[in-house]
Design a protein around this motif. Sequence first.
Motif, mmCIF file in Angstrom:
data_model
loop_
_atom_site.group_PDB
_atom_site.id
_atom_site.type_symbol
_atom_site.label_atom_id
_atom_site.label_comp_id
_atom_site.label_asym_id
_atom_site.label_seq_id
_atom_site.Cartn_x
_atom_site.Cartn_y
_atom_site.Cartn_z
ATOM 1 N N SER A 130 33.932 45.534 44.058
ATOM 2 C CA SER A 130 34.948 45.393 42.989
ATOM 3 C C SER A 130 34.572 45.551 41.806
ATOM 4 N N LEU A 131 35.133 46.357 40.853
ATOM 5 C CA LEU A 131 34.656 46.243 39.483
ATOM 6 C C LEU A 131 35.499 45.708 38.685
ATOM 7 N N THR A 132 36.610 45.135 39.125
ATOM 8 C CA THR A 132 37.613 44.436 38.516
ATOM 9 C C THR A 132 36.976 43.053 38.244
ATOM 10 N N PRO A 133 37.102 42.719 36.618
ATOM 11 C CA PRO A 133 36.280 41.503 36.092
ATOM 12 C C PRO A 133 36.862 40.007 36.632
ATOM 13 N N PRO A 134 36.133 39.287 37.003
ATOM 14 C CA PRO A 134 36.897 37.940 37.726
ATOM 15 C C PRO A 134 37.934 37.285 36.798
ATOM 16 N N ILE A 135 37.625 37.344 35.498
ATOM 17 C CA ILE A 135 38.698 36.609 34.431
ATOM 18 C C ILE A 135 38.675 37.733 33.276
ATOM 19 N N THR A 136 40.001 38.032 32.878
ATOM 20 C CA THR A 136 40.384 38.749 31.738
ATOM 21 C C THR A 136 41.322 38.121 30.883
ATOM 22 N N LEU A 137 41.013 37.940 29.769
ATOM 23 C CA LEU A 137 41.860 37.073 28.833
ATOM 24 C C LEU A 137 42.605 38.334 27.887
ATOM 25 N N HIS A 138 44.208 37.786 27.673
ATOM 26 C CA HIS A 138 44.831 38.924 26.926
ATOM 27 C C HIS A 138 45.608 38.148 25.974
ATOM 28 N N ASN A 139 44.893 38.439 24.775
ATOM 29 C CA ASN A 139 45.606 37.826 23.449
ATOM 30 C C ASN A 139 45.962 36.475 23.421
ATOM 31 N N LEU A 140 44.896 35.736 24.145
ATOM 32 C CA LEU A 140 45.230 34.385 24.559
ATOM 33 C C LEU A 140 45.147 33.401 23.322
ATOM 34 N N SER A 141 46.252 32.508 22.977
ATOM 35 C CA SER A 141 46.310 31.529 22.047
ATOM 36 C C SER A 141 46.622 30.300 22.796
ATOM 37 N N PHE A 142 46.278 29.220 21.822
ATOM 38 C CA PHE A 142 46.604 27.711 22.316
ATOM 39 C C PHE A 142 46.822 26.820 21.314
ATOM 40 N N GLU A 143 47.802 26.187 21.167
ATOM 41 C CA GLU A 143 48.164 25.419 20.043
ATOM 42 C C GLU A 143 48.652 23.912 20.536
ATOM 43 N N TRP A 144 47.932 22.965 20.076
ATOM 44 C CA TRP A 144 48.105 21.501 20.629
ATOM 45 C C TRP A 144 49.666 21.092 19.918
ATOM 46 N N PRO A 145 50.166 20.039 20.566
ATOM 47 C CA PRO A 145 51.418 19.556 20.251
ATOM 48 C C PRO A 145 51.358 19.375 18.502
ATOM 49 N N SER A 146 50.212 18.896 18.159
ATOM 50 C CA SER A 146 50.238 18.560 16.718
ATOM 51 C C SER A 146 50.217 19.825 15.780
ATOM 52 N N GLN A 193 47.789 22.000 15.940
ATOM 53 C CA GLN A 193 46.246 22.402 15.467
ATOM 54 C C GLN A 193 46.241 23.454 16.532
ATOM 55 N N ARG A 194 45.589 24.803 16.036
ATOM 56 C CA ARG A 194 45.288 25.963 16.849
ATOM 57 C C ARG A 194 43.851 25.782 17.362
ATOM 58 N N ALA A 195 43.667 25.931 18.734
ATOM 59 C CA ALA A 195 42.559 25.849 19.193
ATOM 60 C C ALA A 195 41.722 27.203 19.651
ATOM 61 N N LEU A 196 42.860 28.062 20.027
ATOM 62 C CA LEU A 196 42.344 29.546 20.204
ATOM 63 C C LEU A 196 43.336 30.362 19.656
ATOM 64 N N THR A 197 43.076 31.492 19.137
ATOM 65 C CA THR A 197 44.177 32.477 18.652
ATOM 66 C C THR A 197 43.717 33.982 19.052
ATOM 67 N N ASP A 198 44.739 34.500 19.777
ATOM 68 C CA ASP A 198 44.741 36.205 20.182
ATOM 69 C C ASP A 198 43.331 36.363 20.717
ATOM 70 N N LEU A 199 42.858 35.402 21.667
ATOM 71 C CA LEU A 199 41.399 35.760 22.284
ATOM 72 C C LEU A 199 41.765 36.843 23.351
ATOM 73 N N ASP A 200 40.678 38.115 23.183
ATOM 74 C CA ASP A 200 40.851 38.713 24.125
ATOM 75 C C ASP A 200 39.036 39.106 24.752
ATOM 76 N N GLY A 201 39.147 39.382 25.838
ATOM 77 C CA GLY A 201 37.789 39.598 26.815
ATOM 78 C C GLY A 201 37.654 39.257 27.933
ATOM 79 N N THR A 202 36.657 39.667 28.674
ATOM 80 C CA THR A 202 36.379 39.520 30.057
ATOM 81 C C THR A 202 35.143 38.699 30.382
#
Length: 534
Positions: free
Chosen positions: A2-18, A20-29
């Motif tokens: 299969s040519l499908t990447p095992p992991i693909t990220l789509h505009n991935l963002s994560f913010e802690w309850p405080s 604080q931004r850990a990741l912002t709009d992360l794209d990639g495979t």
Amino acid sequence: MSLTPPITLHNLSFEWPSGQRALTDLDGTFPSGLVGLTGRNGSGKSTLLKLIAGRLTPTSGSVEASAPIGYLPQMITLEKDATVAQLLGVDAVLTALKAIEAGSVEPADFDAVGDNWDVEARVEAELNRLGLGQVSLDRKVGSLSGGETMLLAVLGLRLAGHEITLLDEPTNNLDQPTRALLYDLVQSWKGTLIVVSHDLELLELMEHTVELHAGELRVFGGPYSAYLQQLDTEQQAAQQEAKTAQATLKVEKRQRVEAETKLARAKRKGRAEQLGGNMPRILANSLKQKAESNAGKMRSGLDGKVESAQAKVDAADKKVRTVEHINLDLPDPQLPAGKNVAIISSQTTQQIIQGPERVGLIGPNGSGKSTLLRQMISGDPTRSGLKGEIYLDRVGFLPQRLVGLDDQVSTMDNVAAVAPSASSGEIRNMLARLLLRGASADLPLGSLSGGERFRVYLSTLLLAEPPAQLLILDEPTNNLDIDSVRQLAEALQAYRGALLVVSHDQRFLEQLNLDYYLEISAQGTLTKSYPNPV
């Protein structure tokens, strides 16, 4: 295939309850095969693995996985009450097997076993291959060495047979022979394996290197050395581009100044001609307006060139990476050269540490190094013939499993609890020298990366009042990136107290300029040796 990447990220963002931004709009495979995920401490590698594994929920965006995922967290050694069977992930199958052997006909038990009727034999064979055949499946993780725990956890994921597996710092606490066993497991791994590690030998086994830098994900072909080579080539080009852009900006600014000087001279000359001649006023005003218009156009054009050159400098500077340095000014603990610091003994040998001696405590996994350190701190007897006693009151201890602080409160509050007389500014200054700045100091300890968490624990030792005369460090390079390991060694070289270090990182030990090693064998004997001269 299969040519499908095992992991693909789509505009991935994560913010802690405080907030604080850990990741912002992360794209990639992520590509298939053996993949090393690299990046500086605090770049978000462990957070990204948790998001991919489903241990954290994205604030926005999504993770797309082509298959179920297995995951080894960075802090696995903290789960001390788990059994070896649980660590290997076979406890449910073994429980169901025992129930069936006892006469159970429940469908749930047969579903739990599935095709794994030979699980005990397979586990026993794998344990024997790794030299861990003596380890009981009912044994508690807390009774294992850190290296044994980590190797068993990796083995459990291998037995599970996930198509995608994530390992976060799997070589932490492993001695060199055990690391070699782990390398064998990795090289024969089936499926996609994504590894976060600062172990250069492990990273060299990878088929791809993925870098998380400045909030962007980038794939490099080849192992870590190939990634470094390509990055070095790019940085040389970026530095040259920045140098050229700076030179161009300097020229444009000089030409702007020279043009302004010429305009000023022309303006003065024109005014003198008007005052000394018989030029009609209407003609003089017309020439003045024309000159001012031409000057404005010239200024506008020159300003545009300067702005364009400045923009190119800014763009070029962004491509040039800078390495921040841990900057520690360790206080002098005033430890006399002849003072007895500690004694370590086995049934046949004893060794006294005196004055500001720098000692490495080495030996294979399971030989009792960490147990000995804990015994020296607590004073409780050990089951082995090894024992130690400390003759000082001012001792700083950094445990392998980083316990003792509160994960739920902020870094600032944790440090303030052990340094009550230090002001908020003093604490923030110390944390800043350890590269924990701004909002990071106000985040809950549990939300920090492994490397950042280590720095917080280290700061509690370095802010002690009065300063510790003996520092005991148990695997201090766990979870530190390669630059931070070197910087920690440089900082500890300036420490003028006694130092007792347990580490399986030979490069780190060599950088510490140790006076000698105390080696504990698997049989519990104690021998003294000296580092090879550089």
